[in-house]
Design a protein around this motif. Sequence first.
Motif, PDB file in Angstrom:
ATOM      1  N   UNK A   1       4.851  18.776 -13.334  1.00 61.28           N
ATOM      2  CA  UNK A   1       5.635  19.925 -13.801  1.00 61.28           C
ATOM      3  C   UNK A   1       5.371  20.219 -15.268  1.00 61.28           C
ATOM      4  N   UNK A   2       5.004  19.186 -16.033  1.00 62.80           N
ATOM      5  CA  UNK A   2       4.662  19.375 -17.441  1.00 62.80           C
ATOM      6  C   UNK A   2       3.221  19.848 -17.622  1.00 62.80           C
ATOM      7  N   UNK A   3       2.476  19.969 -16.515  1.00 63.64           N
ATOM      8  CA  UNK A   3       1.113  20.490 -16.577  1.00 63.64           C
ATOM      9  C   UNK A   3       0.039  19.447 -16.772  1.00 63.64           C
ATOM     10  N   UNK A   4       0.383  18.161 -16.650  1.00 62.32           N
ATOM     11  CA  UNK A   4      -0.614  17.100 -16.794  1.00 62.32           C
ATOM     12  C   UNK A   4      -1.156  16.715 -15.424  1.00 62.32           C
TER      13      UNK A   4
ATOM     14  N   UNK B   1       4.729  -0.726 -12.543  1.00 66.04           N
ATOM     15  CA  UNK B   1       4.076  -0.732 -13.845  1.00 66.04           C
ATOM     16  C   UNK B   1       3.601   0.634 -14.307  1.00 66.04           C
ATOM     17  N   UNK B   2       2.987   1.415 -13.406  1.00 65.35           N
ATOM     18  CA  UNK B   2       2.504   2.746 -13.789  1.00 65.35           C
ATOM     19  C   UNK B   2       3.687   3.658 -14.103  1.00 65.35           C
ATOM     20  N   UNK B   3       4.696   3.655 -13.264  1.00 68.50           N
ATOM     21  CA  UNK B   3       5.859   4.518 -13.480  1.00 68.50           C
ATOM     22  C   UNK B   3       6.536   4.206 -14.808  1.00 68.50           C
ATOM     23  N   UNK B   4       6.634   2.942 -15.177  1.00 67.67           N
ATOM     24  CA  UNK B   4       7.308   2.575 -16.419  1.00 67.67           C
ATOM     25  C   UNK B   4       6.632   3.216 -17.636  1.00 67.67           C
ATOM     26  N   UNK B   5       5.298   3.289 -17.612  1.00 69.79           N
ATOM     27  CA  UNK B   5       4.586   3.907 -18.728  1.00 69.79           C
ATOM     28  C   UNK B   5       4.741   5.423 -18.687  1.00 69.79           C
ATOM     29  N   UNK B   6       4.595   6.022 -17.514  1.00 69.49           N
ATOM     30  CA  UNK B   6       4.721   7.478 -17.411  1.00 69.49           C
ATOM     31  C   UNK B   6       6.087   7.964 -17.840  1.00 69.49           C
TER      32      UNK B   6
ATOM     33  N   UNK C   1       0.823  -1.211   0.000  1.00 74.42           N
ATOM     34  CA  UNK C   1       0.000   0.000   0.000  1.00 74.42           C
ATOM     35  C   UNK C   1       0.859   1.264   0.000  1.00 74.42           C
ATOM     36  N   UNK C   2       1.989   1.183  -0.695  1.00 70.44           N
ATOM     37  CA  UNK C   2       2.884   2.316  -0.795  1.00 70.44           C
ATOM     38  C   UNK C   2       2.968   2.832  -2.225  1.00 70.44           C
ATOM     39  N   UNK C   3       3.123   4.152  -2.366  1.00 66.79           N
ATOM     40  CA  UNK C   3       3.487   4.767  -3.639  1.00 66.79           C
ATOM     41  C   UNK C   3       5.010   4.722  -3.697  1.00 66.79           C
ATOM     42  N   UNK C   4       5.557   4.009  -4.656  1.00 68.83           N
ATOM     43  CA  UNK C   4       7.007   3.816  -4.682  1.00 68.83           C
ATOM     44  C   UNK C   4       7.730   5.125  -5.017  1.00 68.83           C
ATOM     45  N   UNK C   5       8.994   5.252  -4.607  1.00 68.44           N
ATOM     46  CA  UNK C   5       9.761   6.458  -4.960  1.00 68.44           C
ATOM     47  C   UNK C   5       9.808   6.685  -6.469  1.00 68.44           C
ATOM     48  N   UNK C   6       9.944   5.618  -7.245  1.00 68.79           N
ATOM     49  CA  UNK C   6      10.006   5.764  -8.699  1.00 68.79           C
ATOM     50  C   UNK C   6       8.710   6.354  -9.250  1.00 68.79           C
ATOM     51  N   UNK C   7       7.579   5.890  -8.746  1.00 67.57           N
ATOM     52  CA  UNK C   7       6.295   6.419  -9.214  1.00 67.57           C
ATOM     53  C   UNK C   7       6.106   7.858  -8.755  1.00 67.57           C
ATOM     54  N   UNK C   8       6.492   8.157  -7.531  1.00 68.53           N
ATOM     55  CA  UNK C   8       6.353   9.531  -7.039  1.00 68.53           C
ATOM     56  C   UNK C   8       7.182  10.491  -7.894  1.00 68.53           C
ATOM     57  N   UNK C   9       8.365  10.078  -8.281  1.00 72.59           N
ATOM     58  CA  UNK C   9       9.202  10.914  -9.142  1.00 72.59           C
ATOM     59  C   UNK C   9       8.565  11.109 -10.517  1.00 72.59           C
ATOM     60  N   UNK C  10       7.986  10.038 -11.062  1.00 72.40           N
ATOM     61  CA  UNK C  10       7.339  10.149 -12.373  1.00 72.40           C
ATOM     62  C   UNK C  10       6.140  11.088 -12.308  1.00 72.40           C
ATOM     63  N   UNK C  11       5.365  10.994 -11.226  1.00 72.91           N
ATOM     64  CA  UNK C  11       4.205  11.876 -11.064  1.00 72.91           C
ATOM     65  C   UNK C  11       4.654  13.319 -10.905  1.00 72.91           C
ATOM     66  N   UNK C  12       5.722  13.551 -10.170  1.00 70.49           N
ATOM     67  CA  UNK C  12       6.234  14.914  -9.989  1.00 70.49           C
ATOM     68  C   UNK C  12       6.635  15.528 -11.327  1.00 70.49           C
ATOM     69  N   UNK C  13       7.331  14.757 -12.161  1.00 72.36           N
ATOM     70  CA  UNK C  13       7.706  15.258 -13.496  1.00 72.36           C
ATOM     71  C   UNK C  13       6.466  15.537 -14.335  1.00 72.36           C
TER      72      UNK C  13
ATOM     73  N   UNK D   1       1.665  11.626  -1.843  1.00 70.93           N
ATOM     74  CA  UNK D   1       1.727  12.262  -3.160  1.00 70.93           C
ATOM     75  C   UNK D   1       2.180  13.715  -3.075  1.00 70.93           C
ATOM     76  N   UNK D   2       2.733  14.241  -4.180  1.00 72.27           N
ATOM     77  CA  UNK D   2       3.106  15.650  -4.226  1.00 72.27           C
ATOM     78  C   UNK D   2       1.951  16.550  -4.641  1.00 72.27           C
ATOM     79  N   UNK D   3       0.734  16.023  -4.693  1.00 67.57           N
ATOM     80  CA  UNK D   3      -0.431  16.774  -5.145  1.00 67.57           C
ATOM     81  C   UNK D   3      -1.664  16.246  -4.427  1.00 67.57           C
ATOM     82  N   UNK D   4      -2.652  17.103  -4.277  1.00 64.64           N
ATOM     83  CA  UNK D   4      -3.948  16.700  -3.722  1.00 64.64           C
ATOM     84  C   UNK D   4      -4.952  16.729  -4.873  1.00 64.64           C
TER      85      UNK D   4
END
Length: 277
Positions: free
Chosen positions: A38-41, A268-273, A23-35, A61-64
Amino acid sequence: MTERLHPLLVASDIDGTFIDSRERVTPRLRQAVTRMLRRGTPLVLATGRPARWLQPVLEQLPVQPLCVCANGAVIYDSGRDEVVAANTLKPETLRYVVKHAREATRSIGGIGIAAERAGTSANDAIDELFVVAPSYDHAWESDEHGELAEEAVLSEPATKLLLRNSDVNSAQLYELVAPAIDASLAHVTYSMPDGLLEVSAPGVTKRAGLEYVSELVGATAKDVVCFGDMPNDIEMLSWAGTGVAMGNAADNVKEIADEITATNDDDGVARVLERWF
């Protein structure tokens, strides 16, 4: 799949998809979401969970974000802690579903019932948001509920009606119950295997919730990437320009997906992002 600079909206199921088995958001996914942010998505979480169960994920998460909750019945603004839209089942429909579900499951001992109510905030009184009848067999350990007589459970509008029989799995229960329920009155689905069905108002799906959100951000279906793993994700994955099934997804989810990524325990999600951001 048509390549683009990047999607205009990314939506993801939570359990079995966005978070790992711890039940964790992995560091890799958190980094992908942060990028991505920043791109506005924007990110949208699309889940069977009620809003009151989101905080353990949101705090990682870095966003609500805006959240499509209760399989699409509730749109929740986590930044403002506000339910901004809700689509509910009326009491007469709740009674209809229970009556016909009981008839359909008589051979396996019937079903117990519980109901999720929308409220106005994730912080409303828990014993008013989730109410169970005395015969309800919890699918998870819970002290966050109110127990009412069955008629009281069915007496107020609900965003989701839960039907439970622990002697069969959810697919088996679905095969018995779904044909007995008029789809123009209620939508039956499931998001976990443990003999639990989730019933919402007709037209309530994660897809419908995402259509509502995509209009707010000016995105069309072709601009959206969705991730999921269970049958309650099928409608949104089929609708999105890119529907991605997890490596751990149910077979019928993989069949309709545009692509299959790694499991939720293998980012899996981070790999696509990372292809876009």
